[in-house]
Enzyme design. Structure first.
Site, PDB file in Angstrom:
ATOM      1  N   LYS A 121      21.947   0.927   3.636  1.00  0.00           N
ATOM      2  CA  LYS A 121      21.739   1.237   2.218  1.00  0.00           C
ATOM      3  C   LYS A 121      23.016   1.830   1.604  1.00  0.00           C
ATOM      4  CE  LYS A 121      20.035   5.049   0.910  1.00  0.00           C
ATOM      5  NZ  LYS A 121      19.198   6.257   0.845  1.00  0.00           N
ATOM      6  N   ASP A 140      16.440   1.938  -1.505  1.00  0.00           N
ATOM      7  CA  ASP A 140      16.074   3.333  -1.275  1.00  0.00           C
ATOM      8  C   ASP A 140      14.574   3.468  -1.566  1.00  0.00           C
ATOM      9  OD1 ASP A 140      15.740   3.329  -4.008  1.00  0.00           O
ATOM     10  OD2 ASP A 140      16.903   5.151  -4.363  1.00  0.00           O
TER      11      ASP A 140
END
Ligand code: SF4
Length: 215
Positions: A121, A140
Site C-alpha cells: 500500500k 487502505d
C-alpha cells in the site's frame, strides 16, 4: 456491481465529485512522502503533517535521517503513536535508501517493498503520488470499505481487493481512484455511519440500493 457500463458510470461520477483527489499528507519530494506514509499508519494525516514539519526541518534528506539518534526521532514522531517502531522503521528505511539507492527513493514496487516499514500500500501510494507511476492501487481501510459498499469488490483482504480493482479501473486512474475513495471514505462514506442520503454517488452504490438508505 458487475457490468462494465455501471463501473464506467461510477467512475465518471466519482471524477465529477473528486476531479483532483490527492493525498492529505504534506510532502515536497518522494523522500518526504515515503516517510510521511510510514508515519501515517494508525494516525490521522493532520497529526502526521504536524510531526513532519519539524522532522523534515531537522532531517531534510535520507542522509540526515539515517544518522539522527533514535531517541531524538522517537521524541519527534511520538504524537503519531507506535513511536518506537515508527522511529526505528523510518531510520532503517533512510539507511537503506542511502546504502542501496544512493539516497533516492526507488521507482519500482519491488525495490520499494524491500525497504524497512514499506508494504504494498505504501509503495503504491509513493509511486503514484510522488512519481506518477501506476503500479498498483493503494488499498487502505477507506478504499476497502468504500469499494465493498459500492459493490466493486467482495474480497475481504486489501491484497485480493486490489487485484480485483486493478482489473476494473483503467490503469491511468489507479492513483486518483485510491485518493478519491480515501476522500469519500473520510468525508461521507465513513466506517461508522455512511451519509447515504447526502451521498452524490448513491445511485451507483449497492449498499444504498440494498438498504434503501440512499433515497
Ligand atoms: S451511498 Fe452510502 S454506502 Fe454508498 S458510497 Fe454513498 S455513503 Fe457510502
Amino acid at each position: 456491481m458487475e457490468s462494465g457500463t455501471r463501473i464506467q458510470d461510477l467512475l465518471r461520477s466519482l471524477e465529477h465529485e473528486y476531479p483532483h483527489a490527492s493525498l492529505a499528507l504534506n510532502f515536497r519530494n518522494p523522500y518526504e512522502l515515503l516517510i510521511a506514509v510510514i508515519l501515517s499508519a494508525q494516525c490521522t494525516d493532520e497529526r502526521v503533517n504536524q510531526v513532519t514539519r519539524t522532522l523534515f526541518e531537522r532531517c531534510p534528506t535520507p542522509q540526515a535521517l539515517a544518522v539522527e539518534p533514535l531517541e531524538s526521532l522517537e521524541q519527534m514522531v511520538r504524537p503519531t503513536g507506535y513511536y518506537r517502531n515508527k522511529a526505528k522503521a523510518i531510520r532503517a528505511c533512510a539507511q537503506e535508501l542511502v546504502q542501496k539507492h544512493g539516497g533516492e527513493v526507488p521507482r519500482t514496487m519491488e525495490a520499494l517493498m524491500s525497504l524497512a516499514g514499506v508494504g504494498r500500500k505504501t509503495a503504491a501510494m509513493v509511486l503514484g503520488n510522488a512519481y506518477g507511476i501506476q503500479e498498483g492501487i493503494a488499498v487502505d481501510t477507506h478504499v476497502l470499505r468504500v469499494s465493498q459498499r459500492f459493490g466493486l469488490v467482495g474480497e475481504k483482504t486489501p491484497e485480493a481487493a486490489e487485484r480485483r480493482l486493478m482489473g476494473l479501473v483503467p490503469r491511468e486512474q489507479w492513483t486518483w481512484f485510491s485518493n478519491a475513495l480515501i476522500l469519500h471514505g473520510r468525508t461521507i462514506c465513513t466506517a461508522r455511519k455512511p451519509s447515504c442520503r447526502r451521498c452524490p454517488l448513491a445511485d451507483h452504490c449497492d449498499y444504498a440500493r440494498q438498504t434503501g438508505k440512499g433515497t
